[in-house]
Structure formats: structure tokens, C-alpha cells
Scaffold this active site. Structure first.
Site, PDB file in Angstrom:
ATOM      1  N   SER A   1       0.848  -1.187   0.000  1.00 36.01           N
ATOM      2  CA  SER A   1       0.000   0.000   0.000  1.00 36.01           C
ATOM      3  C   SER A   1       0.885   1.238   0.000  1.00 36.01           C
ATOM      4  O   SER A   1       2.031   1.195   0.473  1.00 36.01           O
ATOM      5  CB  SER A   1      -0.891   0.014   1.248  1.00 36.01           C
ATOM      6  OG  SER A   1      -1.483   1.287   1.447  1.00 36.01           O
TER       7      SER A   1
ATOM      8  N   TYR B   1      -1.214  -0.313  10.340  1.00 33.45           N
ATOM      9  CA  TYR B   1      -1.436  -0.813   8.984  1.00 33.45           C
ATOM     10  C   TYR B   1      -0.248  -0.481   8.081  1.00 33.45           C
ATOM     11  O   TYR B   1       0.272  -1.356   7.363  1.00 33.45           O
ATOM     12  CB  TYR B   1      -2.716  -0.183   8.435  1.00 33.45           C
ATOM     13  CG  TYR B   1      -3.070  -0.583   7.018  1.00 33.45           C
ATOM     14  CD1 TYR B   1      -3.651  -1.813   6.748  1.00 33.45           C
ATOM     15  CD2 TYR B   1      -2.848   0.296   5.960  1.00 33.45           C
ATOM     16  CE1 TYR B   1      -3.996  -2.177   5.450  1.00 33.45           C
ATOM     17  CE2 TYR B   1      -3.191  -0.048   4.663  1.00 33.45           C
ATOM     18  CZ  TYR B   1      -3.765  -1.282   4.415  1.00 33.45           C
ATOM     19  OH  TYR B   1      -4.104  -1.627   3.128  1.00 33.45           O
TER      20      TYR B   1
ATOM     21  N   LYS C   1       2.465  -2.966   5.881  1.00 29.50           N
ATOM     22  CA  LYS C   1       2.640  -2.892   4.429  1.00 29.50           C
ATOM     23  C   LYS C   1       4.099  -2.620   4.055  1.00 29.50           C
ATOM     24  O   LYS C   1       4.607  -3.172   3.071  1.00 29.50           O
ATOM     25  CB  LYS C   1       1.714  -1.817   3.843  1.00 29.50           C
ATOM     26  CG  LYS C   1       0.234  -2.161   3.983  1.00 29.50           C
ATOM     27  CD  LYS C   1      -0.091  -3.510   3.344  1.00 29.50           C
ATOM     28  CE  LYS C   1      -1.567  -3.825   3.367  1.00 29.50           C
ATOM     29  NZ  LYS C   1      -1.894  -5.103   2.684  1.00 29.50           N
TER      30      LYS C   1
END
Length: 255
Positions: free
Chosen positions: A145, A158, A162
Site C-alpha cells: 500500500s 497498517y 505494508k
């Protein structure tokens, strides 16, 4: 259009009941691959596979938790039993749990780590074991991401996972290249999916701050994935391809 670019290939794709994962599964299957389509939801997995098969693809649904190591092994075994081999593994399943760093709960961190990292790591491991055994090479792809490149509000956990996936891809070059297995990542930016479109202002906001003037479509991301797992990319490994319409070049905040 149905092509034969992936004829003879067998792929596992996690988190593919909808969104980016579904589009990847659809494109791969219509290009000739046999696809084992995973989603946590049995309803979503079955509906997605039925849709792909109705278009002329070859897709089999398998519902279950893509972070569970035993289930990951079950998926690999199912692919081999059903299709005779495994050549492509795409770790697309992931979860996003927003929260500010100072108050982020341990349970949320563990959930994000389990799905985004543990599931991806062990899918790669179990798929690689099978591909090595076959002695014919293959491809592994992780879904990263732009949040692994640029800080986003309330996405520390998060974004950390990634960024870690991109380092994992580089690390596996050392271990898997001798077996002719490529390992790469794709990092989508803002993408129009069923989930993101629940935010009424999402499309307008990202169209305004993305240099190319729009958020990505699932087709944009799937096209990048298919290239990296295709025969055209057999000498590309340990790389990350950002699909964000230029957003990371300017990093304009959406907030």
C-alpha cells in the site's frame, strides 16, 4: 476477452471475494489460469467464483481465514489436488483497523499483524515449498500500500505491516531466486472498491489530490499484478510497483 497468457498456470488468491482481489482473480482466470479463490466469507467466495465461471473462467471458491497457518496449508493442498500443481500465490487478504497511536489497542495490532503479515508470510512459505518441489518456477506477490511509503493519519499499524511486506519480498529474493520464483509487491493508492465507495466523499477527495485526476480502479491495480506474475516479468523480482496516479510523488493529505 479470454486469452491464453496464463494457460497452464494455477493460482491461489486470498481475500478475493470482492474488490481488488476479485478483479485479479477474474483477469487471471479469463487469461487461462485455474484460480483457487479465497475469502473469509463463504457467500462472497462462492458468488465471486460463480461470476468468474459464468464468464468462461476456471475458478474454485475456498472460504476460510487466510491468516490461519493450517488453513493456508489446506489451500495449497486443495490447489494441487484439484489442478495438479501451484505456480502463483497472491497474498491479497488484509485488514485496516484505524486508530490513533497513543490509544491503539493490543488486540487491534495483533489482528492487523495476523492477517497482513502472518497470513502473507506463511502463504508465501507454503506456496514456495510446493513450487520448489515442482522444479518449474513460479511467482509470489504481496499486496502492499502507499501507506507503507507515506504516513497516513491513524494508520501507523497498517502502514507498518505494508512496509514490512515490501522488505519481505526483497528478503525472499535471496532465498527463492535459485528456484526461479519471483517475489514482488504492488502498492495501490486510493482505489475505488465496494468498501471505499461507502464513503460518500472518497471519490471526489482523491480525484482532487491525485495528479492523474482520479482514484485508481480495481482494473488499474489488477493490471499491475498480472504483469508481475506473468511470463513477461520473469526477470523482475524483489520490486515494488506503486499504482497511485502519482499521489506518492506529491503526498497531498486527504484530511
Amino acid at each position: 476477452m479470454i486469452t491464453d497468457k496464463f494457460s497452464g498456470q494455477v493460482a491461489i488468491i486470498t481475500g478475493a471475494g470482492q474488490g481488488i482481489g476479485f478483479e485479479i482473480a477474474k483477469q487471471l482466470s479469463l487469461a487461462g489460469a485455474a484460480v483457487l479463490l479465497n475469502d473469509l466469507s463463504e457467500e462472497l467466495a462462492t458468488r465471486a467464483a460463480d461470476t468468474i465461471n459464468s464468464l468462461g473462467g476456471n475458478c474454485y471458491p475456498i472460504a476460510g481465514d487466510a491468516s490461519d497457518i493450517d488453513f493456508i496449508q489446506q489451500m495449497v493442498a486443495e490447489a494441487v489436488q484439484r489442478y495438479g500443481k501451484l505456480t502463483i500465490a497472491i497474498a491479497n487478504a488484509g485488514i485496516t483497523l484505524f486508530g490513533d497511536f497513543l490509544n491503539y489497542p493490543a488486540q487491534s495490532l495483533q489482528s492487523v499483524m495476523n492477517v497482513n503479515l502472518q497470513g502473507s508470510f506463511f502463504l508465501a512459505q507454503r506456496a514456495a515449498r510446493q513450487i520448489v518441489k515442482q522444479k518449474s518456477g513460479g511467482s509470489i506477490l504481496f499486496m502492499s500500500s502507499v501507506t507503507g511509503h507515506q504516513a497516513h493519519q491513524d494508520l501507523a499499524a497498517y502502514g507498518m505491516t505494508k512496509a514490512a511486506l515490501e522488505m519481505l519480498a526483497k528478503s525472499l529474493v535471496v532465498e527463492l531466486s535459485q528456484h526461479q520464483i519471483t517475489v514482488n509487491t504492488v502498492a495501490p493508492g486510493a482505489t475505488l472498491t465496494e468498501r471505499t465507495m461507502e464513503d460518500a466523499g472518497y471519490q471526489k477527495t482523491w480525484a482532487r489530490i491525485t495528479p492523474m485526476g482520479r482514484a485508481a480502479t480495481v482494473e488499474d491495480v489488477a493490471n499491475a499484478v498480472l504483469f508481475l506474475v506473468s511470463p513477461d516479468a520473469r526477470h523482475i523480482t524483489g520490486q515494488n510497483l506503486v499504482v497511485d496516479g502519482g499521489w506518492t510523488a506529491v503526498s497531498t493529505s486527504p484530511y
